[in-house]
Design an enzyme around this catalytic site. Structure first.
Site, PDB file in Angstrom:
ATOM      1  NE  ARG A 171      -1.426  -1.303   3.629  1.00  0.00           N
ATOM      2  CZ  ARG A 171      -1.581  -1.300   4.954  1.00  0.00           C
ATOM      3  NH1 ARG A 171      -2.772  -1.159   5.469  1.00  0.00           N
ATOM      4  NH2 ARG A 171      -0.537  -1.445   5.754  1.00  0.00           N
ATOM      5  CE  LYS A 190       8.103 -18.621  11.690  1.00  0.00           C
ATOM      6  NZ  LYS A 190       9.046 -19.151  12.608  1.00  0.00           N
ATOM      7  CG  HIS A 221      13.732 -20.038   6.804  1.00  0.00           C
ATOM      8  ND1 HIS A 221      12.794 -19.622   7.707  1.00  0.00           N
ATOM      9  CD2 HIS A 221      14.918 -19.999   7.462  1.00  0.00           C
ATOM     10  CE1 HIS A 221      13.384 -19.361   8.852  1.00  0.00           C
ATOM     11  NE2 HIS A 221      14.676 -19.575   8.733  1.00  0.00           N
ATOM     12  CE  LYS A 281      18.346 -22.517   8.493  1.00  0.00           C
ATOM     13  NZ  LYS A 281      19.207 -21.339   8.391  1.00  0.00           N
ATOM     14  CD  GLU A 328      15.780 -17.671  17.548  1.00  0.00           C
ATOM     15  OE1 GLU A 328      15.749 -16.904  16.579  1.00  0.00           O
ATOM     16  OE2 GLU A 328      14.796 -17.919  18.241  1.00  0.00           O
ATOM     17  CG  ASP A 377       8.047 -18.200  16.329  1.00  0.00           C
ATOM     18  OD1 ASP A 377       7.434 -17.799  15.323  1.00  0.00           O
ATOM     19  OD2 ASP A 377       9.207 -17.849  16.600  1.00  0.00           O
ATOM     20  CG  HIS A 394      11.501 -23.456  11.914  1.00  0.00           C
ATOM     21  ND1 HIS A 394      11.139 -23.287  10.598  1.00  0.00           N
ATOM     22  CD2 HIS A 394      11.432 -22.227  12.464  1.00  0.00           C
ATOM     23  CE1 HIS A 394      10.866 -22.016  10.383  1.00  0.00           C
ATOM     24  NE2 HIS A 394      11.031 -21.350  11.506  1.00  0.00           N
ATOM     25  CE  LYS A 440      12.200 -15.713  19.709  1.00  0.00           C
ATOM     26  NZ  LYS A 440      13.168 -15.618  18.596  1.00  0.00           N
TER      27      LYS A 440
HETATM   28  P1  NAP Z   1       6.177  -6.508   7.710  1.00  0.00           P
HETATM   29  O1  NAP Z   1       7.550  -5.967   7.775  1.00  0.00           O
HETATM   30  O2  NAP Z   1       5.140  -6.016   8.677  1.00  0.00           O
HETATM   31  O3  NAP Z   1       5.632  -6.266   6.235  1.00  0.00           O
HETATM   32  C1  NAP Z   1       4.293  -6.437   5.883  1.00  0.00           C
HETATM   33  C2  NAP Z   1       4.122  -6.065   4.427  1.00  0.00           C
HETATM   34  O4  NAP Z   1       2.740  -6.210   4.095  1.00  0.00           O
HETATM   35  C3  NAP Z   1       4.510  -4.635   4.123  1.00  0.00           C
HETATM   36  O5  NAP Z   1       5.148  -4.608   2.864  1.00  0.00           O
HETATM   37  C4  NAP Z   1       3.158  -3.925   4.059  1.00  0.00           C
HETATM   38  O6  NAP Z   1       3.298  -2.822   3.225  1.00  0.00           O
HETATM   39  C5  NAP Z   1       2.299  -5.019   3.448  1.00  0.00           C
HETATM   40  N1  NAP Z   1       0.876  -4.850   3.729  1.00  0.00           N
HETATM   41  C6  NAP Z   1       0.272  -4.720   4.939  1.00  0.00           C
HETATM   42  N2  NAP Z   1      -1.054  -4.574   4.787  1.00  0.00           N
HETATM   43  C7  NAP Z   1      -1.302  -4.618   3.450  1.00  0.00           C
HETATM   44  C8  NAP Z   1      -2.465  -4.531   2.664  1.00  0.00           C
HETATM   45  N3  NAP Z   1      -3.685  -4.348   3.200  1.00  0.00           N
HETATM   46  N4  NAP Z   1      -2.346  -4.620   1.338  1.00  0.00           N
HETATM   47  C9  NAP Z   1      -1.133  -4.782   0.758  1.00  0.00           C
HETATM   48  N5  NAP Z   1       0.005  -4.897   1.454  1.00  0.00           N
HETATM   49  C10 NAP Z   1      -0.076  -4.798   2.783  1.00  0.00           C
HETATM   50  O7  NAP Z   1       6.162  -8.092   7.842  1.00  0.00           O
HETATM   51  P2  NAP Z   1       7.349  -9.108   7.485  1.00  0.00           P
HETATM   52  O8  NAP Z   1       8.233  -9.242   8.673  1.00  0.00           O
HETATM   53  O9  NAP Z   1       7.950  -8.739   6.180  1.00  0.00           O
HETATM   54  O10 NAP Z   1       6.558 -10.479   7.383  1.00  0.00           O
HETATM   55  C11 NAP Z   1       5.770 -10.821   6.258  1.00  0.00           C
HETATM   56  C12 NAP Z   1       5.287 -12.274   6.429  1.00  0.00           C
HETATM   57  O11 NAP Z   1       6.423 -13.121   6.498  1.00  0.00           O
HETATM   58  C13 NAP Z   1       4.513 -12.509   7.727  1.00  0.00           C
HETATM   59  O12 NAP Z   1       3.540 -13.506   7.492  1.00  0.00           O
HETATM   60  C14 NAP Z   1       5.573 -13.060   8.681  1.00  0.00           C
HETATM   61  O13 NAP Z   1       5.015 -13.876   9.672  1.00  0.00           O
HETATM   62  C15 NAP Z   1       6.406 -13.869   7.706  1.00  0.00           C
HETATM   63  N6  NAP Z   1       7.789 -14.085   8.134  1.00  0.00           N
HETATM   64  C16 NAP Z   1       8.625 -13.029   8.331  1.00  0.00           C
HETATM   65  C17 NAP Z   1       9.942 -13.246   8.714  1.00  0.00           C
HETATM   66  C18 NAP Z   1      10.902 -12.106   8.892  1.00  0.00           C
HETATM   67  O14 NAP Z   1      12.078 -12.391   9.152  1.00  0.00           O
HETATM   68  N7  NAP Z   1      10.477 -10.870   8.774  1.00  0.00           N
HETATM   69  C19 NAP Z   1      10.396 -14.557   8.907  1.00  0.00           C
HETATM   70  C20 NAP Z   1       9.513 -15.614   8.700  1.00  0.00           C
HETATM   71  C21 NAP Z   1       8.218 -15.368   8.294  1.00  0.00           C
HETATM   72  P3  NAP Z   1       2.358  -1.528   3.304  1.00  0.00           P
HETATM   73  O15 NAP Z   1       2.211  -1.161   4.745  1.00  0.00           O
HETATM   74  O16 NAP Z   1       3.082  -0.539   2.474  1.00  0.00           O
HETATM   75  O17 NAP Z   1       1.076  -1.938   2.692  1.00  0.00           O
END
Ligand code: NAP
Length: 488
Positions: free
Chosen positions: A51, A149, A179, A183, A217, A236, A241, A336
């Protein structure tokens, strides 16, 4: 380095959540590395969707910074970055509304290329995105979706999510990412098990005393406190995992290295897991060091919930009821703010039935250690004579299969789990992704454990930051004459 990289077919990849943490830290730097390795053709298209008020230029600059920060390359060639950024575009899309979908459709429709949609957004948006992909004509039969996830928070929500996705996509179009499966060492584990005659005959309860799986961790919950406090280590880490690692260690040899053959065998392991008895589980929560509270806060301070009963550590003793493993305990632990960062599997073999050297020579067990991080590698501990005079004394030495030392470093191409898995999506290979029934079976086993804690109002045991978790976790093994292995 002799390149063995085979370019994948032409593709268009839409990353919903293309501005988010995961996209910037893992997905796009990973795609950049694959680009540099020559794995994607220059006409590939990567479309960030979110967005944020960005245009394609702004998005490219955001990703330029992400590559500089998270690219994990010894040297980054600015020219290659520019070429890669040319593949990128941005569409402002709201997953919950109509904004941006027509534009996305016009970009994606009828190109005849592989179409993949990465749902790198919070799980509450998965259903809305799937629905809109269909509504806007993008859910055609060979489109692929990649789902992050957490996949549900219990059996009921996982089942509902599976059903929602199944309304719009077939199972062979859905790539549920764990992920850990991407590995290098995890795949090497399968190569070691099924590519050698040496281990398989010993890989059972007759020769294996027990198996330990540790994912420790040093970091705390950090910025994920709000999410984590509703989840905990069991949801989690263990349900996904650690369960996947357990499956790969314990499964029967699949008839071939193909998606359903491998996943059928993993599913059989999960279905053969015994319910875990309450005294075979230790839950913990890290505490602040009293003299060091501001720099090293405790769990409850970090998540902002002074009465939290969520576990940041869990250790379990697990049994698998089948012919191969009956009687061999599997000890799993994850936490953790532990003393070290280590993901490791240890297969501890039984004692020799009789020591011909006498007890004074000492006795050692063979241990096969499979390290996922840091320093990915596999080590087999073997017993030899201590060199030198003075009689027969036995010592344990490692036969080290660290890739970096054994293979010519110039000949190894290090591929991060995410980049490997994304390329597998483009290749249409689901072997390293979880199938819907696997995820549900894992929740079916996990749910009663969590429900038991809730019914008993269980309070996690405190443990010091930088320790190995609550002392009860050591007791779990000690009372059976075993101990957690320390880092070799
Ligand atoms: P994040 O940093 O909060 O990013 C969320 C993304 O979703 C942003 O790009 C946000 O952009 C977009 N978004 C939110 N609401 C939206 C909407 N209504 N329409 C379109 N886009 C929208 O989250 P993240 O850490 O990247 O995690 C993303 C997913 O990966 C989650 O399911 C998380 O559980 C999983 N995950 C993350 C990690 C990690 O290391 N970060 C690891 C494993 C799994 P805008 O606000 O600009 O819309």
């Amino acid at each position: 380095m002799v390149s063995r990289v085979i370019p994948v077919d032409q593709f268009d990849l839409v990353i919903f959540g293309g501005t988010g943490d995961l996209a910037r830290r893992k997905i796009l730097p990973g795609l950049f590395r694959r680009f540099c390795a020559g794995q994607m053709l220059p006409e590939a298209r990567i479309i960030g969707a979110a967005r944020s008020d960005l245009d394609t230029h702004g998005y490219r600059e955001m990703i330029r910074e992400a590559i500089a920060e998270f690219g994990e390359l010894s040297a980054i060639d600015p020219e290659q970055v520019d070429q890669f950024l040319q593949l990128l575009s941005f569409v402002k899309v709201d997953a919950l509304g109509d904004e941006g979908w027509a534009e996305l459709q016009s970009l994606m429709g009828g190109t005849g290329r592989i179409e993949a949609y990465y749902f790198s957004v919070g799980p509450s948006l998965f259903g809305d995105i799937a629905e809109r992909l269909q509504k806007w004509g993008m859910a055609d039969a060979d489109a692929r979706i990649v789902v992050e996830k957490p996949f549900g928070r219990d059996l009921e929500t996982a089942r509902a999510l599976n059903q929602t996705l199944a309304t719009y996509f077939n199972e062979d179009q859905i790539y549920r990412i764990d992920h850990y499966l991407g590995k290098e060492t995890v795949q090497n584990l399968m190569a070691v098990r099924f590519g050698n005659m040496l281990f398989e005959p010993l890989w059972n309860s007759q020769y294996v005393d027990h198996i330990q799986i540790t994912v420790a961790e040093t970091v705390g919950v950090g910025g994920r406190g709000e999410y984590y406090d509703k989840s905990g280590a069991m949801r989690d880490m263990v349900q996904n995992h650690l369960m996947q690692l357990l499956c790969l260690i314990a499964m029967e040899p699949p008839s071939q290295f193909s998606p359903d053959a491998v996943r059928d065998e993993k599913l059989k392991v999960i279905r053969a897991l015994d319910p875990v008895l309450p005294h075979h589980i230790v839950r913990g929560q890290y505490q602040a060091e009293p003299c060091n509270e501001p720099e090293n806060p405790g769990y409850r301070t970090e998540v902002g919930n002074p009465r939290s009963r969520t576990e940041s550590f869990v250790a379990l003793r697990v049994e698998i009821s089948n012919w191969r493993w009956a009687g061999t305990p599997f000890y799993l632990r994850t936490g953790k703010r532990m003393s070290e960062r280590a993901s490791e599997i240890r297969v501890v073999f039984k004692d020799t039935p009789h020591s011909i050297f006498g007890e004074e020579a000492g006795r050692h067990r063979n241990v096969l250690s499979i390290r996922l991080q840091p320093n990915e590698g596999i080590t087999l501990g073997v017993t030899i004579k201590e060199p030198g005079p003075g009689g027969m004394r036995l010592i344990d030495v490692p036969l080290d299969m660290s890739f970096a030392e054994t293979l010519d470093p110039d000949d190894i191409e290090h591929v991060d789990a995410y980049e490997r898995l994304i390329m597998d999506v483009i290749r249409g290979n689901q072997t390293l992704f979880m199938r819907g029934d696997e995820v549900e079976a894992a929740w079916r086993w996990t749910d009663p454990i969590i429900e038991g804690w809730q019914a008993r109002n269980d309070v996690p045991k405190p443990y010091e930051t930088g320790s190995d978790g609550p002392t009860d976790a050591n007791e779990l093994l000690r009372r059976e004459g075993r101990s957690w292995r320390k880092e070799t």
